[in-house]
Design a protein around this motif. Structure first.
Motif, PDB file in Angstrom:
ATOM      1  N   VAL A  54      26.359   3.522  -5.201  1.00 51.29           N
ATOM      2  CA  VAL A  54      25.266   2.561  -5.318  1.00 51.29           C
ATOM      3  C   VAL A  54      24.932   2.219  -6.771  1.00 51.29           C
ATOM      4  O   VAL A  54      24.733   1.054  -7.112  1.00 51.29           O
ATOM      5  CB  VAL A  54      24.007   3.100  -4.594  1.00 51.29           C
ATOM      6  CG1 VAL A  54      22.819   2.171  -4.794  1.00 51.29           C
ATOM      7  CG2 VAL A  54      24.296   3.286  -3.112  1.00 51.29           C
ATOM      8  N   CYS A  55      24.872   3.183  -7.660  1.00 49.34           N
ATOM      9  CA  CYS A  55      24.316   2.954  -9.002  1.00 49.34           C
ATOM     10  C   CYS A  55      25.312   2.416 -10.023  1.00 49.34           C
ATOM     11  O   CYS A  55      24.911   1.863 -11.038  1.00 49.34           O
ATOM     12  CB  CYS A  55      23.686   4.240  -9.521  1.00 49.34           C
ATOM     13  SG  CYS A  55      24.874   5.518 -10.006  1.00 49.34           S
ATOM     14  N   PHE A  56      26.571   2.583  -9.835  1.00 46.26           N
ATOM     15  CA  PHE A  56      27.618   2.138 -10.759  1.00 46.26           C
ATOM     16  C   PHE A  56      27.527   2.817 -12.135  1.00 46.26           C
ATOM     17  O   PHE A  56      28.051   2.303 -13.114  1.00 46.26           O
ATOM     18  CB  PHE A  56      27.628   0.612 -10.910  1.00 46.26           C
ATOM     19  CG  PHE A  56      28.206  -0.086  -9.718  1.00 46.26           C
ATOM     20  CD1 PHE A  56      27.492  -0.202  -8.538  1.00 46.26           C
ATOM     21  CD2 PHE A  56      29.476  -0.615  -9.765  1.00 46.26           C
ATOM     22  CE1 PHE A  56      28.029  -0.836  -7.423  1.00 46.26           C
ATOM     23  CE2 PHE A  56      30.021  -1.257  -8.654  1.00 46.26           C
ATOM     24  CZ  PHE A  56      29.287  -1.365  -7.483  1.00 46.26           C
ATOM     25  N   ASP A  57      26.861   3.916 -12.227  1.00 47.73           N
ATOM     26  CA  ASP A  57      26.786   4.629 -13.499  1.00 47.73           C
ATOM     27  C   ASP A  57      27.991   5.532 -13.727  1.00 47.73           C
ATOM     28  O   ASP A  57      28.092   6.190 -14.753  1.00 47.73           O
ATOM     29  CB  ASP A  57      25.501   5.460 -13.578  1.00 47.73           C
ATOM     30  CG  ASP A  57      24.334   4.612 -14.030  1.00 47.73           C
ATOM     31  OD1 ASP A  57      24.568   3.530 -14.602  1.00 47.73           O
ATOM     32  OD2 ASP A  57      23.188   5.038 -13.816  1.00 47.73           O
ATOM     33  N   CYS A  58      28.900   5.555 -12.776  1.00 46.47           N
ATOM     34  CA  CYS A  58      30.066   6.434 -12.878  1.00 46.47           C
ATOM     35  C   CYS A  58      31.349   5.669 -13.221  1.00 46.47           C
ATOM     36  O   CYS A  58      32.440   6.182 -13.017  1.00 46.47           O
ATOM     37  CB  CYS A  58      30.264   7.173 -11.559  1.00 46.47           C
ATOM     38  SG  CYS A  58      30.569   6.045 -10.176  1.00 46.47           S
ATOM     39  N   LEU A  59      31.220   4.444 -13.731  1.00 49.55           N
ATOM     40  CA  LEU A  59      32.411   3.645 -14.011  1.00 49.55           C
ATOM     41  C   LEU A  59      33.303   4.333 -15.035  1.00 49.55           C
ATOM     42  O   LEU A  59      32.835   4.782 -16.082  1.00 49.55           O
ATOM     43  CB  LEU A  59      32.024   2.254 -14.519  1.00 49.55           C
ATOM     44  CG  LEU A  59      31.297   1.359 -13.520  1.00 49.55           C
ATOM     45  CD1 LEU A  59      30.980   0.013 -14.174  1.00 49.55           C
ATOM     46  CD2 LEU A  59      32.118   1.162 -12.257  1.00 49.55           C
ATOM     47  N   TYR A 100      25.286   9.424 -10.984  1.00 47.01           N
ATOM     48  CA  TYR A 100      23.907   9.674 -10.576  1.00 47.01           C
ATOM     49  C   TYR A 100      23.779   9.771  -9.061  1.00 47.01           C
ATOM     50  O   TYR A 100      23.387  10.792  -8.531  1.00 47.01           O
ATOM     51  CB  TYR A 100      23.008   8.566 -11.126  1.00 47.01           C
ATOM     52  CG  TYR A 100      21.566   8.713 -10.772  1.00 47.01           C
ATOM     53  CD1 TYR A 100      20.801   9.749 -11.292  1.00 47.01           C
ATOM     54  CD2 TYR A 100      20.954   7.817  -9.906  1.00 47.01           C
ATOM     55  CE1 TYR A 100      19.474   9.899 -10.963  1.00 47.01           C
ATOM     56  CE2 TYR A 100      19.626   7.948  -9.570  1.00 47.01           C
ATOM     57  CZ  TYR A 100      18.889   8.992 -10.099  1.00 47.01           C
ATOM     58  OH  TYR A 100      17.569   9.139  -9.766  1.00 47.01           O
ATOM     59  N   CYS A 101      24.135   8.703  -8.358  1.00 48.57           N
ATOM     60  CA  CYS A 101      23.895   8.702  -6.915  1.00 48.57           C
ATOM     61  C   CYS A 101      25.017   9.399  -6.135  1.00 48.57           C
ATOM     62  O   CYS A 101      24.789   9.906  -5.044  1.00 48.57           O
ATOM     63  CB  CYS A 101      23.711   7.283  -6.408  1.00 48.57           C
ATOM     64  SG  CYS A 101      25.232   6.292  -6.371  1.00 48.57           S
ATOM     65  N   MET A 102      26.223   9.375  -6.669  1.00 43.12           N
ATOM     66  CA  MET A 102      27.402   9.976  -6.041  1.00 43.12           C
ATOM     67  C   MET A 102      27.715   9.357  -4.681  1.00 43.12           C
ATOM     68  O   MET A 102      28.387   9.981  -3.853  1.00 43.12           O
ATOM     69  CB  MET A 102      27.244  11.496  -5.899  1.00 43.12           C
ATOM     70  CG  MET A 102      26.999  12.208  -7.209  1.00 43.12           C
ATOM     71  SD  MET A 102      28.342  12.039  -8.373  1.00 43.12           S
ATOM     72  CE  MET A 102      29.451  13.306  -7.806  1.00 43.12           C
ATOM     73  N   GLY A 142      33.892   6.242 -10.159  1.00 34.73           N
ATOM     74  CA  GLY A 142      34.425   7.597 -10.068  1.00 34.73           C
ATOM     75  C   GLY A 142      33.995   8.346  -8.824  1.00 34.73           C
ATOM     76  O   GLY A 142      34.732   9.194  -8.318  1.00 34.73           O
ATOM     77  N   CYS A 143      32.835   8.019  -8.292  1.00 34.39           N
ATOM     78  CA  CYS A 143      32.360   8.742  -7.113  1.00 34.39           C
ATOM     79  C   CYS A 143      33.050   8.271  -5.841  1.00 34.39           C
ATOM     80  O   CYS A 143      32.895   8.904  -4.801  1.00 34.39           O
ATOM     81  CB  CYS A 143      30.846   8.630  -6.984  1.00 34.39           C
ATOM     82  SG  CYS A 143      30.263   6.968  -6.578  1.00 34.39           S
ATOM     83  N   GLN A 144      33.802   7.176  -5.917  1.00 31.17           N
ATOM     84  CA  GLN A 144      34.441   6.618  -4.725  1.00 31.17           C
ATOM     85  C   GLN A 144      35.951   6.843  -4.703  1.00 31.17           C
ATOM     86  O   GLN A 144      36.644   6.370  -3.818  1.00 31.17           O
ATOM     87  CB  GLN A 144      34.144   5.112  -4.632  1.00 31.17           C
ATOM     88  CG  GLN A 144      32.665   4.793  -4.534  1.00 31.17           C
ATOM     89  CD  GLN A 144      32.039   5.369  -3.282  1.00 31.17           C
ATOM     90  OE1 GLN A 144      32.439   5.029  -2.174  1.00 31.17           O
ATOM     91  NE2 GLN A 144      31.076   6.278  -3.458  1.00 31.17           N
TER      92      GLN A 144
HETATM   93  S1  FES Z   1      27.534   7.783  -9.074  1.00 26.96           S
HETATM   94 FE1  FES Z   1      26.441   6.048  -8.408  1.00 26.96          FE
HETATM   95  S2  FES Z   1      27.987   4.601  -7.943  1.00 26.96           S
HETATM   96 FE2  FES Z   1      29.080   6.381  -8.503  1.00 26.96          FE
END
Ligand code: FES
Length: 104
Positions: A66-71, A61-63, A82-84
């Motif tokens: 911040v949101c941790f929705d990409c685990l 979501y945030c890329m 995944g975004c990091q």
């Molecule tokens: S997309 Fe939000 S923390 Fe990775």
């Protein structure tokens, strides 16, 4: 829903910069420098995990960490953002379902 910008798709060295990796065991391709989250979206994977309570699908979501929705699980290590993480040749990315596992 997600697609690359046309000028990036047609870059002269785009094919040379292709990175082969897998998503849940399926072959996939990304562009060098892509984050894992961007590579998932570019390959049509919009949900990379499900919540443990409701089972709702979650996706990047945030890329920006911040949101941790990409685990996702990357090369056997779970709960990676995944975004990091930049996608790398031969990387094995797995989607996650349910509760996080501490030792994974
Ligand atoms: S997309 Fe939000 S923390 Fe990775």
């Amino acid at each position: 829903m997600f697609r690359r910008l046309p000028e990036i798709e047609t870059a002269p060295n785009a094919a040379a910069q292709a990175v082969a990796f897998t998503i849940d065991g399926r072959p996939a391709s990304a562009r060098a420098g892509d984050s894992v989250a961007a590579a998932l979206l570019a390959n049509g994977v919009t949900a990379c995990r499900n919540t443990p309570v409701s089972g709702a699908a979650r996706g990047p979501y945030c890329m920006m960490g911040v949101c941790f929705d990409c685990l996702v699980t990357i090369d056997g290590t779970g709960n990676r953002q995944g975004c990091q993480v930049r996608v790398a040749p031969g990387m094995a990315v797995e989607t996650q379902n349910g509760k996080r596992e501490v030792e994974r």
